[in-house]
Design an enzyme around this catalytic site. Structure first.
Site, PDB file in Angstrom:
ATOM      1  CG  ASP A  85     -40.858  -3.465 -74.325  1.00  0.00           C
ATOM      2  OD1 ASP A  85     -39.639  -3.274 -74.159  1.00  0.00           O
ATOM      3  OD2 ASP A  85     -41.666  -3.527 -73.383  1.00  0.00           O
ATOM      4  CG  HIS A 106     -19.247   1.599 -93.879  1.00  0.00           C
ATOM      5  ND1 HIS A 106     -19.884   0.841 -94.827  1.00  0.00           N
ATOM      6  CD2 HIS A 106     -19.010   2.802 -94.475  1.00  0.00           C
ATOM      7  CE1 HIS A 106     -20.034   1.549 -95.945  1.00  0.00           C
ATOM      8  NE2 HIS A 106     -19.508   2.743 -95.755  1.00  0.00           N
ATOM      9  CG  ASP A 122     -17.846   9.802 -93.125  1.00  0.00           C
ATOM     10  OD1 ASP A 122     -18.728  10.681 -93.189  1.00  0.00           O
ATOM     11  OD2 ASP A 122     -17.640   8.966 -94.031  1.00  0.00           O
ATOM     12  CG  ASP A 182     -21.382  11.929 -96.461  1.00  0.00           C
ATOM     13  OD1 ASP A 182     -20.628  11.697 -95.487  1.00  0.00           O
ATOM     14  OD2 ASP A 182     -21.518  11.136 -97.414  1.00  0.00           O
ATOM     15  CG  HIS A 234     -14.113   4.464-100.721  1.00  0.00           C
ATOM     16  ND1 HIS A 234     -14.189   5.736-101.245  1.00  0.00           N
ATOM     17  CD2 HIS A 234     -13.237   4.545 -99.684  1.00  0.00           C
ATOM     18  CE1 HIS A 234     -13.421   6.551-100.544  1.00  0.00           C
ATOM     19  NE2 HIS A 234     -12.809   5.852 -99.596  1.00  0.00           N
ATOM     20  CG  HIS A 245     -22.452   9.250-101.986  1.00  0.00           C
ATOM     21  ND1 HIS A 245     -23.292  10.047-101.245  1.00  0.00           N
ATOM     22  CD2 HIS A 245     -21.385   9.005-101.180  1.00  0.00           C
ATOM     23  CE1 HIS A 245     -22.764  10.257-100.059  1.00  0.00           C
ATOM     24  NE2 HIS A 245     -21.598   9.650 -99.982  1.00  0.00           N
ATOM     25  CG  HIS A 275     -25.044   6.432 -99.786  1.00  0.00           C
ATOM     26  ND1 HIS A 275     -24.804   5.293 -99.063  1.00  0.00           N
ATOM     27  CD2 HIS A 275     -23.952   7.207 -99.625  1.00  0.00           C
ATOM     28  CE1 HIS A 275     -23.601   5.386 -98.493  1.00  0.00           C
ATOM     29  NE2 HIS A 275     -23.073   6.537 -98.809  1.00  0.00           N
ATOM     30  CD  GLU A 297     -17.509   9.722 -99.933  1.00  0.00           C
ATOM     31  OE1 GLU A 297     -17.103   9.205 -98.873  1.00  0.00           O
ATOM     32  OE2 GLU A 297     -18.707   9.757-100.256  1.00  0.00           O
ATOM     33  CE1 TYR A 348     -10.107   5.516 -95.751  1.00  0.00           C
ATOM     34  CE2 TYR A 348     -10.033   4.783 -98.047  1.00  0.00           C
ATOM     35  CZ  TYR A 348     -10.558   5.604 -97.065  1.00  0.00           C
ATOM     36  OH  TYR A 348     -11.534   6.521 -97.409  1.00  0.00           O
ATOM     37  NE  ARG A 389     -14.501   8.689 -95.850  1.00  0.00           N
ATOM     38  CZ  ARG A 389     -14.368   7.643 -95.048  1.00  0.00           C
ATOM     39  NH1 ARG A 389     -13.501   6.686 -95.345  1.00  0.00           N
ATOM     40  NH2 ARG A 389     -15.074   7.521 -93.948  1.00  0.00           N
ATOM     41  CD  GLU A 425     -18.028  12.260 -97.481  1.00  0.00           C
ATOM     42  OE1 GLU A 425     -17.776  11.843 -96.342  1.00  0.00           O
ATOM     43  OE2 GLU A 425     -18.908  11.773 -98.208  1.00  0.00           O
TER      44      GLU A 425
HETATM   45 MN   LIG Z   1     -20.045  10.029 -98.285  1.00  0.00          MN
END
Ligand SMILES: [Mn+2]
Length: 445
Positions: A35, A243, A260, A271, A350, A354, A361, A384, A388, A406, A408
């Protein structure tokens, strides 16, 4: 006039051309477990035209007047005041105060929404409504349409179709006004404090969760509405999980830390990704990968100006990364063959850009017909690129394994070129190592 009212005025121009009414709901509260609910965050479309934070509300926009002189009637359905429920669950604006506070023409009880809608919507040819997000709500909207069709036999015009907000409302949201950009710049300044502070704070032996908490603390202490999305605090090889949001492993000496994270300012997103050495100094391999990603990012940012197709950002960054990875011996072949056979996808899987706005996004079309859409002043998007290299990738020399980088930034297209909204956040090797050497107390607390 508030910016939300101004947004409604701009929307009416689009809606009245097609005699389209609009139903714009905010989301219901979401259950976290049993709840307990998540902290409420309004739906972006609804926030854009109301600036109203309460759940259980729906805005109905009814263009009236003529094409030449369009007028908009705005009716907000919301929860009425209730002393008992407010004691338990928080304050409510209420029906009586809403028109004054939110500059809407009329306010009504949300309990009456479905009974009132057929009357409000009769005579319109189209209804702008985003279907597919709340099943129960979709069913009610369809019932309203059906009841209007029933009455159509009596000579009342019934709406012919539901239309999606993407060609109207979402095209407006794509182009940021001066007020929106002001909010995004403030979000960027707070995000700067958080990233620069984290560079000084992170030390071997700490846990990712400490950095996560510090970032969130910095965002909220400085007046942001919180994280624009779940922060990614990825030490070492965790950076190769795109992610990664578990954020609970130990930070190790010799590893990089990829963060990030972006502050949300009045629900406008920032971002930003930065990657830095946990012990304060890049090792030679980390440095080479970092410099390559930075070169790709800067090359892609530098081409931004009105008229340039948006997908050139990705193509340019990809070209730099591929040439560099061949040079470093990570990939074999020529630039053309590697792009053709997509072998680069092992290390760069990737997209590079965006749109950014109320949603991280953000909405807005990326294409015109089959072509990539030309950039235009007022658009904001990320740039970005990343590399990797999985810790278990035996196709590369051991010294490269487990490195994930990365970088960005958030780029505004201006009349003459671009403005990097987040460009002052430490990014060059020298600036990053300097920020790592600085005490967090000087930087952020
Ligand atoms: Mn981004």
């Amino acid at each position: 006039m508030t910016m939300y009212q101004a947004n409604r005025e701009r929307l009416i121009q689009k809606l009245s051309e097609d005699r389209t009414a609009a139903i714009i709901p905010t989301s219901p509260p979401r259950t976290r477990n049993h709840d307990c609910e998540f902290r409420f965050r309004p739906t972006s479309d609804f926030w854009y035209v109301t600036g109203f934070e309460e759940p259980g509300s729906v805005l109905v926009l009814l263009p009236e007047g003529t094409k030449e002189k369009p007028e908009l009637r705005s009716v907000l359905f919301l929860r009425d005041r209730d002393p008992l429920l407010e004691t338990w669950n928080g304050r409510r604006l209420g029906i009586e105060r809403a028109p004054d506070h939110l500059q809407v023409d009329e306010s009504r009880d949300i309990e009456d929404l479905w009974d009132d809608l057929p009357g409000l919507l009769s005579g319109y040819e189209q209804i702008m409504y985003r279907a597919g997000e709340e099943e129960a709500r979709d069913r009610e909207v369809l019932k309203v349409l059906a009841s209007l069709r029933g009455k159509a036999r009596g000579g009342i015009l019934a709406p012919l179709e539901l239309v999606d907000p993407s060609p109207s409302l979402h095209e407006l949201r794509l182009f940021k006004s001066a007020e929106e950009l002001d909010l995004m710049r403030r979000g960027a300044a707070i995000t700067h404090q958080a990233h620069a502070g984290a560079m000084g704070l992170a030390k071997p032996g700490m846990n990712e969760c400490e950095i996560d908490a510090f970032i969130d603390y910095t965002f909220r202490k400085n007046g942001s509405t919180g994280q624009a999305y779940t922060s990614i605090i990825a030490g070492g090889e965790n950076a190769c999980i795109l992610h990664y949001v578990e954020n609970k492993m130990e930070l190790k000496d010799g590893d990089l830390l990829l963060i990030d994270a972006g502050a949300e300012m009045d629900y406008y997103a920032t971002d930003v990704t930065r990657t830095f050495p946990i012990n304060g100094t890049f090792n030679p391999e980390q440095r080479q990968i970092y410099e390559l990603v930075l070169e790709a990012e800067e090359a892609a940012i530098n081409l931004v100006k009105p008229g340039v197709p948006h997908n050139l950002v990705h193509k340019t960054a990809l070209g730099v990364l591929v040439r560099g990875m061949i040079r470093l011996g990570l990939l074999e072949g020529t630039e053309e063959s590697v792009i053709e056979d997509e072998s680069y996808r092992r290390f760069f899987m990737h997209g590079t850009s965006h749109y950014l706005g109320l949603d991280v996004h953000d909405c807005g079309s990326y294409t015109v017909g089959k072509e990539s859409r030309p950039m235009a002043a007022g658009m904001v998007f990320t740039v970005e690129p990343g590399i990797y290299i999985a810790a278990d990738d035996e196709t590369v020399e051991e010294r490269w394994r487990g490195i994930g980088v990365r970088i960005e930034d958030d780029i505004l297209v201006t009349e003459s070129g671009y403005e990097n909204l987040t460009g002052s956040i430490p990014k060059s090797i020298e600036d990053v190592e300097a920020a790592c050497a600085q005490s967090v107390l000087e930087n952020a607390l």
